[in-house]
Design an enzyme around this catalytic site. Structure first.
Site, PDB file in Angstrom:
ATOM      1  N   GLY A   1      55.328   9.474   0.406  1.00  0.00           N
ATOM      2  CA  GLY A   1      56.788   9.573   0.409  1.00  0.00           C
ATOM      3  C   GLY A   1      57.272  10.650  -0.519  1.00  0.00           C
ATOM      4  O   GLY A   1      56.488  11.423  -1.065  1.00  0.00           O
TER       5      GLY A   1
ATOM      6  N   GLU B   1      57.640  13.772   4.876  1.00  0.00           N
ATOM      7  CA  GLU B   1      56.814  13.532   3.692  1.00  0.00           C
ATOM      8  C   GLU B   1      55.426  13.013   4.075  1.00  0.00           C
ATOM      9  O   GLU B   1      54.427  13.425   3.489  1.00  0.00           O
ATOM     10  CB  GLU B   1      57.509  12.552   2.739  1.00  0.00           C
ATOM     11  CG  GLU B   1      58.681  13.147   1.986  1.00  0.00           C
ATOM     12  CD  GLU B   1      58.273  14.109   0.881  1.00  0.00           C
ATOM     13  OE1 GLU B   1      57.071  14.176   0.526  1.00  0.00           O
ATOM     14  OE2 GLU B   1      59.159  14.798   0.354  1.00  0.00           O
TER      15      GLU B   1
ATOM     16  N   GLU C   1      51.999  15.015   3.132  1.00  0.00           N
ATOM     17  CA  GLU C   1      51.012  14.421   2.228  1.00  0.00           C
ATOM     18  C   GLU C   1      49.723  13.985   2.914  1.00  0.00           C
ATOM     19  O   GLU C   1      48.681  13.931   2.265  1.00  0.00           O
ATOM     20  CB  GLU C   1      51.625  13.228   1.491  1.00  0.00           C
ATOM     21  CG  GLU C   1      52.675  13.641   0.485  1.00  0.00           C
ATOM     22  CD  GLU C   1      53.220  12.496  -0.331  1.00  0.00           C
ATOM     23  OE1 GLU C   1      52.617  11.405  -0.334  1.00  0.00           O
ATOM     24  OE2 GLU C   1      54.257  12.697  -0.973  1.00  0.00           O
TER      25      GLU C   1
ATOM     26  N   PRO D   1      66.364   0.000  -6.583  1.00  0.00           N
ATOM     27  CA  PRO D   1      66.847   1.021  -7.516  1.00  0.00           C
ATOM     28  C   PRO D   1      65.720   1.454  -8.447  1.00  0.00           C
ATOM     29  O   PRO D   1      64.841   0.656  -8.776  1.00  0.00           O
ATOM     30  CB  PRO D   1      67.976   0.337  -8.283  1.00  0.00           C
ATOM     31  CG  PRO D   1      67.822  -1.118  -8.037  1.00  0.00           C
ATOM     32  CD  PRO D   1      66.979  -1.305  -6.813  1.00  0.00           C
TER      33      PRO D   1
ATOM     34  N   GLU E   1      44.065  12.036  -2.838  1.00  0.00           N
ATOM     35  CA  GLU E   1      43.050  11.317  -2.075  1.00  0.00           C
ATOM     36  C   GLU E   1      43.739  10.352  -1.113  1.00  0.00           C
ATOM     37  O   GLU E   1      44.791   9.784  -1.424  1.00  0.00           O
ATOM     38  CB  GLU E   1      42.166  10.524  -3.052  1.00  0.00           C
ATOM     39  CG  GLU E   1      41.064   9.729  -2.442  1.00  0.00           C
ATOM     40  CD  GLU E   1      40.268   8.937  -3.486  1.00  0.00           C
ATOM     41  OE1 GLU E   1      39.285   8.299  -3.077  1.00  0.00           O
ATOM     42  OE2 GLU E   1      40.624   8.933  -4.683  1.00  0.00           O
TER      43      GLU E   1
END
Length: 129
Positions: free
Chosen positions: A30, A46, A50, A65, A100
């Site tokens: 993310g 994302e 990634e 939050p 990884e």
């Protein structure tokens, strides 16, 4: 955004953080939402950046939050969590912020292995459900 990515076997795709904060700990793929981008678009981008994976399905779960230390200052954020599905983890590769790729059965997941507090809380919540 942060993504709980599952394959058809029910495994969860985790990554090892390549950068601070919490470098070397487990994380969910993310990152930040860009200007003029929806949260769902950010989740797909994302995850692609990634892991190299294209999401088959992506649905919003909940938010938490958070205060995220970034470039020497604290950024107040609302982390949005998604449950996502892919056909396979076979083509996943660690890129960008991921050092990884770590596929885990849900029975192998320990929230304490995740370095960021909001992610620990989210993983705990997700595993309860």
């Amino acid at each position: 955004v942060a993504c709980f990515i599952k394959n058809p076997q029910g495994e969860l795709l985790c990554v090892r953080r390549a950068k601070e904060p919490a470098k070397g700990t487990l994380d969910l793929p993310g990152g930040f939402v860009d200007m003029h981008e929806s949260a769902e678009e950010a989740a797909r981008r994302e995850v692609k950046e990634e892991t190299g994976l294209d999401l088959k399905e992506c649905r919003y779960l909940f938010s938490i939050p958070n205060i995220y230390p970034y470039c020497g200052f604290d950024v107040h954020t609302v982390d949005m969590f998604f449950e996502c599905f892919v056909d396979s983890f076979n083509n996943a590769k660690a890129e960008d912020d991921a050092a990884e790729i770590i596929p885990l059965a849900t029975s192998q997941i320990n929230p304490e292995d995740f370095g960021l507090q909001s992610i620990k809380k989210a993983v705990t919540t997700y595993l309860k459900d």
